[in-house]
Design a protein around this motif. Sequence first.
Motif, short mmCIF file in Angstrom:
data_model
loop_
_atom_site.label_atom_id
_atom_site.label_comp_id
_atom_site.label_asym_id
_atom_site.label_seq_id
_atom_site.Cartn_x
_atom_site.Cartn_y
_atom_site.Cartn_z
N LYS A 1 0.93 -1.23 -0.12
CA LYS A 1 -0.31 0.27 -0.48
C LYS A 1 0.55 0.97 -0.03
N SER A 2 1.88 1.36 -1.53
CA SER A 2 2.47 2.24 -1.00
C SER A 2 2.41 2.74 -2.31
N GLY A 3 2.89 4.02 -2.87
CA GLY A 3 2.94 5.22 -4.41
C GLY A 3 4.65 3.84 -4.92
N LEU A 4 4.95 3.06 -4.43
CA LEU A 4 6.32 2.60 -5.11
C LEU A 4 5.84 1.55 -5.92
N LYS A 5 6.25 1.68 -7.49
CA LYS A 5 6.19 0.40 -9.25
C LYS A 5 7.17 0.16 -8.59
N ILE A 6 7.45 -1.17 -8.70
CA ILE A 6 8.44 -1.75 -9.23
C ILE A 6 8.08 -2.97 -11.04
#
Length: 351
Positions: free
Chosen positions: A24-29
């Motif tokens: 639940k974050s804005g980080l895309k991997i």
Amino acid sequence: MSSVPEGDIRDYDGDMVGHRYLGKSGLKISEITYGNWITHGSQVENETAIKTVHKALDLGITTFDTADTYANTMAEKVLGKALKGQRRESLEIFTKVYFPTGSKGPNDCGLSRKHITESLHASLKRLGTDYVDLYQAHRFDYETPLEETFQAFADLVHQGKVLYIGVSEWTAEQLHEGHAIAKELGIQLISNQPQYSMLHRVIEGKVIPASEELGISQIVWSPMAQGVLSGKYLPGQPIPKGSRAADSKGGASFIKRFMDDKTLTAVQGLHPVADELGITMPQLAIAWVLHNPNVAAAIVGASKPKQLEETVKASGVTIPDDVMWKIGEILADVANTDPDDTYEVSPKKRP
């Protein structure tokens, strides 16, 4: 609670590797993440390892996972050298802390403030970066108060040396407890890194439901069951030369639990499934783990650049529900689905 923002689970750009939100974050991997557990600093010469990392970048992989203990710090050094000169903002670099390195003194292991702080600074130096995107507790430490561990993580986050916190092979209960403490400290616990494949499904019973509730994603390792799901190992036949099962440096010991004839015979039954979908067996194995919406990424390794060219084609593959059911039936008698096995991974005492 969804583990990713609603309506944007995957992003694809042409033939490039897709990206997913991590927890639940804005980080895309990148949903295909490059890992260098067994290869860098041990099985593969450094020059080949560096070329393989560059191939991963060319193919659209932006996320790289390592750990200080891999090849006793050498894996981090090789990865740092391979990524030197790349635009740092375009990369997601992950590493881990828990296992001993170096002299293996009384404080050179675990998740104490001392070991976490010293290990992170050493990892940053080896990786040639000022910060890591994700710092992961490689195992649960039964000998350190969890409050101490997360306070140390929080301090590193507030110093800007770590952006997000993750863990590896934690149980559902440990995830709940860690998530609560992290929230109190104002930091984000967004990922768990467990083993997960068609043959090893122990996280499905408890870990994934807990993670979905908490907004934690899985970054899974060994999606091809150490190469067994490639189908190259045949029941009753000699082990192929140069394969992981023939590697005396460590690969053989990790793969041996999947090498019985019953398992190998069942795996051969997956060939028609892969053929029906028009993909290879390795692509099927990776696409299978990515079918689970709680999985943000599948970690893959490679001993040579060309291997990645086929692996990344699993990104974006859709497996119909009836085919997923068929796979489950084929492997029903050999897949490990016991959720209690998640309690046996972290050592009760530090190594």
